[in-house]
Design a protein around this motif. Structure first.
Motif, PDB file in Angstrom:
ATOM      1  N   PHE A 162      -2.358 -21.842  11.031  1.00 27.56           N
ATOM      2  CA  PHE A 162      -2.263 -21.277   9.682  1.00 27.56           C
ATOM      3  C   PHE A 162      -0.819 -20.888   9.359  1.00 27.56           C
ATOM      4  N   PHE A 163      -0.165 -20.198  10.275  1.00 29.84           N
ATOM      5  CA  PHE A 163       1.197 -19.739  10.019  1.00 29.84           C
ATOM      6  C   PHE A 163       2.209 -20.879  10.065  1.00 29.84           C
ATOM      7  N   SER A 164       1.842 -21.992  10.697  1.00 27.11           N
ATOM      8  CA  SER A 164       2.724 -23.160  10.681  1.00 27.11           C
ATOM      9  C   SER A 164       2.395 -24.084   9.507  1.00 27.11           C
ATOM     10  N   GLU A 165       1.385 -23.701   8.703  1.00 28.81           N
ATOM     11  CA  GLU A 165       0.955 -24.441   7.513  1.00 28.81           C
ATOM     12  C   GLU A 165       0.596 -25.902   7.833  1.00 28.81           C
ATOM     13  N   ALA A 166      -0.025 -26.091   8.984  1.00 27.06           N
ATOM     14  CA  ALA A 166      -0.498 -27.427   9.379  1.00 27.06           C
ATOM     15  C   ALA A 166      -1.924 -27.597   8.858  1.00 27.06           C
ATOM     16  N   VAL A 167      -2.037 -27.926   7.564  1.00 27.28           N
ATOM     17  CA  VAL A 167      -3.332 -27.909   6.879  1.00 27.28           C
ATOM     18  C   VAL A 167      -4.313 -28.903   7.484  1.00 27.28           C
ATOM     19  N   LEU A 168      -3.866 -30.130   7.708  1.00 31.14           N
ATOM     20  CA  LEU A 168      -4.778 -31.146   8.234  1.00 31.14           C
ATOM     21  C   LEU A 168      -5.229 -30.795   9.650  1.00 31.14           C
ATOM     22  N   ASN A 169      -4.303 -30.359  10.482  1.00 33.24           N
ATOM     23  CA  ASN A 169      -4.669 -29.947  11.844  1.00 33.24           C
ATOM     24  C   ASN A 169      -5.614 -28.755  11.832  1.00 33.24           C
ATOM     25  N   LEU A 170      -5.359 -27.840  10.903  1.00 36.27           N
ATOM     26  CA  LEU A 170      -6.222 -26.667  10.779  1.00 36.27           C
ATOM     27  C   LEU A 170      -7.632 -27.069  10.366  1.00 36.27           C
ATOM     28  N   ALA A 171      -7.720 -28.062   9.492  1.00 33.61           N
ATOM     29  CA  ALA A 171      -9.043 -28.550   9.074  1.00 33.61           C
ATOM     30  C   ALA A 171      -9.792 -29.148  10.265  1.00 33.61           C
ATOM     31  N   TRP A 172      -9.102 -29.955  11.063  1.00 34.37           N
ATOM     32  CA  TRP A 172      -9.746 -30.561  12.227  1.00 34.37           C
ATOM     33  C   TRP A 172     -10.164 -29.514  13.246  1.00 34.37           C
ATOM     34  N   VAL A 173      -9.325 -28.507  13.437  1.00 34.34           N
ATOM     35  CA  VAL A 173      -9.671 -27.432  14.377  1.00 34.34           C
ATOM     36  C   VAL A 173     -10.892 -26.669  13.886  1.00 34.34           C
ATOM     37  N   ASN A 174     -10.923 -26.394  12.576  1.00 29.76           N
ATOM     38  CA  ASN A 174     -12.085 -25.685  12.024  1.00 29.76           C
ATOM     39  C   ASN A 174     -13.356 -26.509  12.184  1.00 29.76           C
ATOM     40  N   ILE A 175     -13.218 -27.834  12.073  1.00 29.04           N
ATOM     41  CA  ILE A 175     -14.381 -28.704  12.253  1.00 29.04           C
ATOM     42  C   ILE A 175     -14.832 -28.699  13.717  1.00 29.04           C
ATOM     43  N   LEU A 176     -13.902 -28.964  14.621  1.00 28.53           N
ATOM     44  CA  LEU A 176     -14.252 -29.095  16.034  1.00 28.53           C
ATOM     45  C   LEU A 176     -14.671 -27.762  16.656  1.00 28.53           C
ATOM     46  N   LEU A 177     -14.009 -26.680  16.234  1.00 25.96           N
ATOM     47  CA  LEU A 177     -14.363 -25.363  16.760  1.00 25.96           C
ATOM     48  C   LEU A 177     -15.376 -24.652  15.870  1.00 25.96           C
ATOM     49  N   GLY A 178     -15.890 -25.383  14.869  1.00 23.89           N
ATOM     50  CA  GLY A 178     -16.959 -24.852  14.024  1.00 23.89           C
ATOM     51  C   GLY A 178     -18.301 -25.200  14.621  1.00 23.89           C
ATOM     52  N   TRP A 179     -19.126 -25.913  13.826  1.00 22.13           N
ATOM     53  CA  TRP A 179     -20.491 -26.210  14.267  1.00 22.13           C
ATOM     54  C   TRP A 179     -20.568 -26.967  15.585  1.00 22.13           C
ATOM     55  N   PRO A 180     -19.743 -28.004  15.837  1.00 26.37           N
ATOM     56  CA  PRO A 180     -19.852 -28.687  17.137  1.00 26.37           C
ATOM     57  C   PRO A 180     -19.673 -27.733  18.322  1.00 26.37           C
ATOM     58  N   ALA A 181     -18.633 -26.877  18.254  1.00 29.87           N
ATOM     59  CA  ALA A 181     -18.399 -25.927  19.346  1.00 29.87           C
ATOM     60  C   ALA A 181     -19.491 -24.874  19.394  1.00 29.87           C
ATOM     61  N   ILE A 182     -19.968 -24.444  18.230  1.00 30.05           N
ATOM     62  CA  ILE A 182     -21.031 -23.446  18.198  1.00 30.05           C
ATOM     63  C   ILE A 182     -22.298 -23.990  18.850  1.00 30.05           C
ATOM     64  N   ILE A 183     -22.596 -25.273  18.613  1.00 31.95           N
ATOM     65  CA  ILE A 183     -23.763 -25.890  19.247  1.00 31.95           C
ATOM     66  C   ILE A 183     -23.637 -25.826  20.765  1.00 31.95           C
ATOM     67  N   VAL A 184     -22.444 -26.126  21.275  1.00 28.81           N
ATOM     68  CA  VAL A 184     -22.210 -26.061  22.717  1.00 28.81           C
ATOM     69  C   VAL A 184     -22.372 -24.629  23.220  1.00 28.81           C
TER      70      VAL A 184
END
Length: 223
Positions: A162-184
């Motif tokens: 967020f502080f590095s303003e890496a929007v696309l990377n942040l989106a991917w992290v939110n996806i991977l560490l969102g529901w997929p990680a929560i399922i695990v």
């Protein structure tokens, strides 16, 4: 202890009910379109995607409540980013969510009323008295500590991007560490939790409600 794949899948299905697709698509479209077309187009496409998901569930007469919550969340996040003219601010609600869950996990462990027990009580309606037994509560405390570690890791990575303003990377992290990680995490929580409850030797929730005396069979399904 033997775990049936069907039991785990049933637990996960009862929690998510096809929520994953609705949650993952809008932020990904937002991040990709922002990098190609700019913030205004990204906001329009993200809101449109969430609106289409909501409309699709209404038309198919599926459960639409989660999609409505998702639509409201996307509108709020998109508005925040647009009004501040900062694409990264779209993810402030996700950062806030990680922070609140981390605090809730840590605080409830410290006060002896673990978050995992409250979550199970609210979703299943089991009596709170059962969760606070000394031969039951340690399982929920230890699972809550696992949750705290997960949310701390997720928040740390989110803040750096967020502080590095890496929007696309942040989106991917939110996806991977969102529901997929929560399922695990929830799968591990369920398997460990059932094993730990039986290791503690306490009564299953049905045995507790029926007032059975030991020896108990313990909790065999549901955590």
């Amino acid at each position: 202890m033997e775990f049936k794949k069907e039991d785990i899948l049933e637990e996960l299905h009862s929690i998510f009910l096809n929520k994953t697709f609705d949650a993952l698509l809008p932020p990904l479209i937002y991040a990709v379109s922002n990098s190609i077309f700019g913030l205004q187009t990204a906001v329009i496409l993200a809101v449109t995607t969430a609106l289409i998901n909501f409309s699709r569930r209404i038309i198919k007469k599926e459960n639409w409540k989660y999609s409505l919550a998702g639509l409201i969340g996307v509108i709020f996040a998109s508005s925040f980013a647009y009004l501040s003219n900062n694409a990264s601010n779209y993810f402030i609600p996700a950062l806030t969510s990680s922070t609140l869950f981390l605090l809730a996990s840590v605080i409830t462990v410290l006060i002896g009323k673990p978050l995992a027990a409250w979550a199970s009580h609210l979703s299943r309606g089991w009596p709170l008295e059962w969760f606070w037994r000394q031969d039951v509560k340690p399982a929920y405390r230890e699972v809550t500590i696992l949750w705290a570690v997960y949310f701390a890791l997720r928040l740390t990575i989110q803040l750096r991007l967020f502080f590095s303003e890496a929007v696309l990377n942040l989106a991917w992290v939110n996806i991977l560490l969102g529901w997929p990680a929560i399922i695990v995490v929830l799968t591990i929580s369920y398997i460990y939790g059932i094993w730990r409850l039986n290791d503690l030797g306490g009564p299953g929730v049905d045995e507790f409600k029926e007032g059975k005396e030991p020896p108990w069979d313990g909790q065999k399904k549901g955590f």
